[in-house]
Design an enzyme around this catalytic site. Structure first.
Site: not given
Ligand code: AP5
Length: 213
Positions: A13, A88, A127, A160, A171
């Site tokens: 994402k 979410r 990552r 991270r 997660r």
């Molecule tokens: P990446 O693009 O980083 O993936 P992502 O889907 O953004 O993953 P996140 O871990 O950031 O998502 P998340 O939703 O768990 O974390 P967030 O920060 O939102 O890609 C992942 C890896 O794969 C990278 O190394 C990339 O290079 C690689 N990659 C990408 N595309 C690829 C492809 N096509 N082929 C191969 N490799 C590829 O949230 C973190 C925490 O914050 C949550 O757990 C929660 O505690 C809190 N939080 C955030 N938002 C909320 C909310 N709205 N409500 C409540 N809690 C929240």
């Protein structure tokens, strides 16, 4: 253009949201990045969020919704934005729909990037993230030009805290329980578009651009 990114943790994402934001000239708003910046600066919001994030759980809706609605009221959001990590939960989605309706606005697209759980743990272990600008890399699939240095801003990359395998599994469980129901919600709104996130990341982006135009 107002866009929501859906998909499991690690589906790509953030990677795609940054490319969309660059191409269409709209801000990329990641609730995860906002929480991580607040943790780094030691704010009250950061203190509240940290324990949930370290366990792989969601930060409570009462903290998250107000923060996000404030952010999208800022002037740089007037022409749209790409939301990465929000909504979410169903209450988050309903709050966003209501807040936009009050302004006579709506979300244009909910883009769902599909990747099976089996691929996710491997992705997360490789990552690397930029603590300064939020750009994301992968040691194999999306390596930076200089090892461990962000291509965009020159900061040193980090692993991270929530990318440990046991936290990633939690997660994923939280995603299936609390976030996956949003796919149905946005399908019902007729704005859901689904993408095969196991493809090479430039191909996923091409598919997205075909939809967004
Ligand atoms: P990446 O693009 O980083 O993936 P992502 O889907 O953004 O993953 P996140 O871990 O950031 O998502 P998340 O939703 O768990 O974390 P967030 O920060 O939102 O890609 C992942 C890896 O794969 C990278 O190394 C990339 O290079 C690689 N990659 C990408 N595309 C690829 C492809 N096509 N082929 C191969 N490799 C590829 O949230 C973190 C925490 O914050 C949550 O757990 C929660 O505690 C809190 N939080 C955030 N938002 C909320 C909310 N709205 N409500 C409540 N809690 C929240």
């Amino acid at each position: 253009m107002k866009i929501i990114m859906l998909g499991a943790p690690g589906a790509g994402k953030g990677t795609q949201a940054i490319k969309i934001a660059d191409k269409y000239g709209i801000p990329h708003i990641s609730t995860g990045d906002i929480f991580r910046q607040n943790i780094k600066s030691g704010t009250e919001l950061g203190k509240k969020a940290k324990s949930y994030m370290d366990r792989g759980e969601l930060v409570p809706d009462d903290v998250t919704i107000g923060m996000l609605l404030d952010r999208i009221s800022e002037p740089d959001c007037a022409a749209g934005y790409v939301l990465d990590g929000f909504p979410r939960t169903i209450p988050q989605a309903e709050s966003l729909t209501r807040a936009l309706e009050e302004r006579g606005e709506k979300v244009d697209y909910a883009l769902d990037i599909e990747v099976p759980d089996a691929n996710i743990v491997e992705r997360m272990s490789g990552r690397r993230a930029c603590p300064k600008c939020g750009n994301t890399y992968h040691v194999v699939y999306a390596a930076p030009v200089m090892e461990n240095i962000c291509d965009r801003c020159g900061a040193e990359l980090m692993i991270r805290a929530d990318d440990k395998p046991e936290t990633v599994q939690e997660r994923l469980d939280v995603y299936h329980r609390q976030t996956e129901p949003l796919i149905r919600y946005y399908r019902g709104e007729n704005i859901l578009r689904e993408f095969d996130g196991t493809q090479e990341l430039e191909k996923v982006f091409q598919d997205i651009v075909e939809v967004l135009g």
